[in-house]
Design a protein around this motif. Sequence first.
Motif, PDB file in Angstrom:
ATOM      1  N   LEU A 459      34.754  45.540  56.533  1.00 10.85           N
ATOM      2  CA  LEU A 459      34.558  47.106  57.132  1.00 10.85           C
ATOM      3  C   LEU A 459      33.680  46.654  58.595  1.00 10.85           C
ATOM      4  O   LEU A 459      33.318  45.771  58.737  1.00 10.85           O
ATOM      5  CB  LEU A 459      33.967  48.194  56.599  1.00 10.85           C
ATOM      6  CG  LEU A 459      34.382  48.440  55.336  1.00 10.85           C
ATOM      7  CD1 LEU A 459      34.196  49.362  54.506  1.00 10.85           C
ATOM      8  CD2 LEU A 459      35.545  49.863  56.211  1.00 10.85           C
ATOM      9  N   CYS A 460      34.072  47.341  59.843  1.00 10.33           N
ATOM     10  CA  CYS A 460      33.514  47.043  61.055  1.00 10.33           C
ATOM     11  C   CYS A 460      31.916  47.548  60.841  1.00 10.33           C
ATOM     12  O   CYS A 460      31.218  48.254  60.878  1.00 10.33           O
ATOM     13  CB  CYS A 460      34.035  47.813  61.606  1.00 10.33           C
ATOM     14  SG  CYS A 460      32.951  47.840  63.552  1.00 10.33           S
ATOM     15  N   ALA A 461      30.932  46.381  61.126  1.00  8.41           N
ATOM     16  CA  ALA A 461      30.001  46.750  60.934  1.00  8.41           C
ATOM     17  C   ALA A 461      28.929  47.610  62.235  1.00  8.41           C
ATOM     18  O   ALA A 461      28.167  48.232  61.732  1.00  8.41           O
ATOM     19  CB  ALA A 461      29.064  45.275  60.666  1.00  8.41           C
ATOM     20  N   HIS A 462      30.018  47.486  63.078  1.00  9.14           N
ATOM     21  CA  HIS A 462      29.235  48.366  63.994  1.00  9.14           C
ATOM     22  C   HIS A 462      30.020  50.018  63.238  1.00  9.14           C
ATOM     23  O   HIS A 462      28.933  51.117  64.436  1.00  9.14           O
ATOM     24  CB  HIS A 462      30.342  48.223  65.263  1.00  9.14           C
ATOM     25  CG  HIS A 462      30.078  46.492  65.040  1.00  9.14           C
ATOM     26  ND1 HIS A 462      28.793  46.275  66.453  1.00  9.14           N
ATOM     27  CD2 HIS A 462      30.678  45.971  65.980  1.00  9.14           C
ATOM     28  CE1 HIS A 462      28.560  45.283  66.606  1.00  9.14           C
ATOM     29  NE2 HIS A 462      29.817  44.241  66.047  1.00  9.14           N
ATOM     30  N   PRO A 469      35.832  53.089  56.819  1.00  6.53           N
ATOM     31  CA  PRO A 469      36.613  52.501  58.241  1.00  6.53           C
ATOM     32  C   PRO A 469      36.586  53.699  58.816  1.00  6.53           C
ATOM     33  O   PRO A 469      37.039  55.341  58.590  1.00  6.53           O
ATOM     34  CB  PRO A 469      37.420  52.208  57.685  1.00  6.53           C
ATOM     35  CG  PRO A 469      38.019  52.625  56.446  1.00  6.53           C
ATOM     36  CD  PRO A 469      37.089  52.994  55.640  1.00  6.53           C
ATOM     37  N   ARG A 470      35.538  53.838  59.798  1.00  2.27           N
ATOM     38  CA  ARG A 470      35.346  54.759  60.833  1.00  2.27           C
ATOM     39  C   ARG A 470      36.499  54.218  62.429  1.00  2.27           C
ATOM     40  O   ARG A 470      37.648  55.403  62.623  1.00  2.27           O
ATOM     41  CB  ARG A 470      34.418  55.334  61.468  1.00  2.27           C
ATOM     42  CG  ARG A 470      33.356  55.668  60.326  1.00  2.27           C
ATOM     43  CD  ARG A 470      31.590  56.703  60.631  1.00  2.27           C
ATOM     44  NE  ARG A 470      31.948  57.100  62.071  1.00  2.27           N
ATOM     45  CZ  ARG A 470      30.362  57.796  62.178  1.00  2.27           C
ATOM     46  NH1 ARG A 470      29.103  57.084  61.842  1.00  2.27           N
ATOM     47  NH2 ARG A 470      31.062  58.585  63.222  1.00  2.27           N
ATOM     48  N   GLY A 471      35.874  53.361  62.869  1.00  4.19           N
ATOM     49  CA  GLY A 471      36.746  52.987  64.106  1.00  4.19           C
ATOM     50  C   GLY A 471      35.765  52.671  65.031  1.00  4.19           C
ATOM     51  O   GLY A 471      35.210  54.563  65.322  1.00  4.19           O
ATOM     52  N   ARG A 477      39.053  50.832  67.210  1.00  4.33           N
ATOM     53  CA  ARG A 477      39.421  51.902  66.998  1.00  4.33           C
ATOM     54  C   ARG A 477      40.134  51.702  65.462  1.00  4.33           C
ATOM     55  O   ARG A 477      40.799  52.933  64.566  1.00  4.33           O
ATOM     56  CB  ARG A 477      40.367  52.918  67.400  1.00  4.33           C
ATOM     57  CG  ARG A 477      39.893  53.558  68.782  1.00  4.33           C
ATOM     58  CD  ARG A 477      37.835  54.298  68.146  1.00  4.33           C
ATOM     59  NE  ARG A 477      37.544  54.746  69.307  1.00  4.33           N
ATOM     60  CZ  ARG A 477      36.210  55.181  69.849  1.00  4.33           C
ATOM     61  NH1 ARG A 477      35.740  55.649  68.127  1.00  4.33           N
ATOM     62  NH2 ARG A 477      35.613  55.257  70.871  1.00  4.33           N
ATOM     63  N   MET A 478      39.760  50.385  64.366  1.00  9.44           N
ATOM     64  CA  MET A 478      40.535  49.925  63.700  1.00  9.44           C
ATOM     65  C   MET A 478      39.850  50.581  62.284  1.00  9.44           C
ATOM     66  O   MET A 478      40.529  50.698  61.299  1.00  9.44           O
ATOM     67  CB  MET A 478      41.193  48.812  63.403  1.00  9.44           C
ATOM     68  CG  MET A 478      42.625  48.643  64.706  1.00  9.44           C
ATOM     69  SD  MET A 478      43.463  49.105  64.035  1.00  9.44           S
ATOM     70  CE  MET A 478      44.352  48.741  62.353  1.00  9.44           C
ATOM     71  N   GLY A 479      38.525  50.545  62.197  1.00 13.50           N
ATOM     72  CA  GLY A 479      37.894  50.287  61.261  1.00 13.50           C
ATOM     73  C   GLY A 479      37.457  49.209  60.508  1.00 13.50           C
ATOM     74  O   GLY A 479      36.419  49.409  59.434  1.00 13.50           O
ATOM     75  N   TYR A 480      38.009  48.009  60.715  1.00 13.04           N
ATOM     76  CA  TYR A 480      37.658  46.914  59.994  1.00 13.04           C
ATOM     77  C   TYR A 480      38.141  45.828  61.118  1.00 13.04           C
ATOM     78  O   TYR A 480      38.082  46.100  62.453  1.00 13.04           O
ATOM     79  CB  TYR A 480      39.710  46.390  59.401  1.00 13.04           C
ATOM     80  CG  TYR A 480      39.840  47.322  57.903  1.00 13.04           C
ATOM     81  CD1 TYR A 480      38.702  47.291  57.154  1.00 13.04           C
ATOM     82  CD2 TYR A 480      40.336  48.755  57.922  1.00 13.04           C
ATOM     83  CE1 TYR A 480      39.059  48.013  55.793  1.00 13.04           C
ATOM     84  CE2 TYR A 480      40.383  49.955  57.445  1.00 13.04           C
ATOM     85  CZ  TYR A 480      39.797  49.362  56.071  1.00 13.04           C
ATOM     86  OH  TYR A 480      40.188  50.155  55.263  1.00 13.04           O
TER      87      TYR A 480
END
Length: 548
Positions: A459-462, A469-471, A477-480
């Motif tokens: 998962l993207c830490a940001h 996942p949000r994006g 915008r993938m969420g990962y």
Amino acid sequence: MTTTTQRLGRQLVEQRLISEEQLADALKLQTSDQQFLGAILLERGWVKPEALLEAAGAVYGLPTVRLREMRIEREALAQVPLKVALHFKVMPLSLADGTLRVAIANPQDLRLLDDLGLALERRVKIEPVLATEAEILDALKRHYGLGADTVDRIVADRARQPGASPAVPEESLEDIEHLAGDASVIKLVNQLILEAHQRRATDIHLEPYRGTVRLRYRVDGLLEQVDVPPAIRELFPAIISRVKVLSNLNIVERRLPQDGRASVKIGKEKLDLRIATLPTPAGESVVIRILPNQMLLDFAELGFQEQDLALLERMIRKPHGLICVTGPTGSGKTTTLYACLKRINTEERKIITIEDPVEYEMAHVTQVQVHPEIGLSFAQGLRSMLRHDPDVMMVGEVRDLETAELAVRCALTGHLVFSTLHTNDAVSALVRLMDMGVDPYLIASSIECIIAQRLVRTLCAHCKADGRPRGCEECHRMGYLGRTAIYEFFVMSEPIRELILERASLDVVRRRAAELGMRPMRQHGEEKVRTGLTTMEELLRVIQDDGS
């Protein structure tokens, strides 16, 4: 300094988004009232794009938009040529009742809308909204197509010179980030490679079809389609020729597959490229693999947990035996083997590898590339390696009985041997070797450990929230963003050796291994889901794709 600039600066300070010192420094760097204060703050990383956008929208009285979440109307795109949109850094959004809605990044440039209106010959009334510059540039790539400006200029040049073909000079690609100048196929290919590198892609796929071309990047194991302008289809033969020149392939040969290599430079970083062409009815399909000159070779950063590191350390420091890493293509097997070699690479050990290809050059390791066309196979390489007095050997892949038997016998004669197999789980490697024809006694006597692994996206830490996942801009915008390994260790022991000699079924061996402490790969993945590192959907995608 204008009143609105003062208000924006004060608001950012009052919201504690920047400090008084940062504001003062940014104001000193402003060269004109039309230079956006926010751009200076963003360039230095002093404020987040989203926070700046919200503050600027309030100060300048403009609506703010997130372009990734918007539907862009084709009618609006048709009103603004790409070169105009790039020059003014604006993104057309919608057209209604003679009013063109456009996203702008610099609300401080008071002449922007007038100049844009002049460029569009006052055909429409312009209504601005505010977006980040990064989102505008990204939207221009997505909706006009990657390299669209270069393609437009090449096509325009060809129209002015009927019969001319795009130039493909016979020069090496030195620094693709700084090679610029006139529109050319060289520049277009540079843009494709540079964009792929910036998006952390491992592969570039150029695929021709009747009347169209598809461009895809493989990022974190998944293919993502990249929009390209339709006119790129007529340039496709020249693009393929440029790629062939780059990798010293035969430009004239279009009927047979070809493989080549090249090196490019991006800033101070060097990238090795592996190029493969494949003839199709619509033209040659090309895949460019991007091999970085640096790899992540730390066990903890690869995803190995603390409780397993001691076991792995013990295995790789054995004086002899066979250690296998299993999994499908793209599961990180080679990276794990490189990490093992790096850990035991000392002056006291001679390490030799035979690989296909040599993906990463390791200091003080003798690495050999297989060349089947001249008789240098894995098996032949193994035989030759033995005459060079190695302590540790790595065989890129065990594909046949001859290679398997040689690897096993090397492990039994005082060498530590690393290799890979294509199996779904660790225990299945035993059956794979038996199916090849290796005697169960040799398998039981030589193998010390089998590691099965997969790579799951993290998962993207940001932008992650509640394990979902949000994006965001960081992860496109993938969420990962990035990947980590999930794995299982199958360690050889006397009870397991007895079962192998008895030719026990896989289910029996698995149950006994579990009783002896083997943790299944799925269990390891579920632990990473619980800690919020990845998601159950991602875990199931990876372990169900191959039936494990």
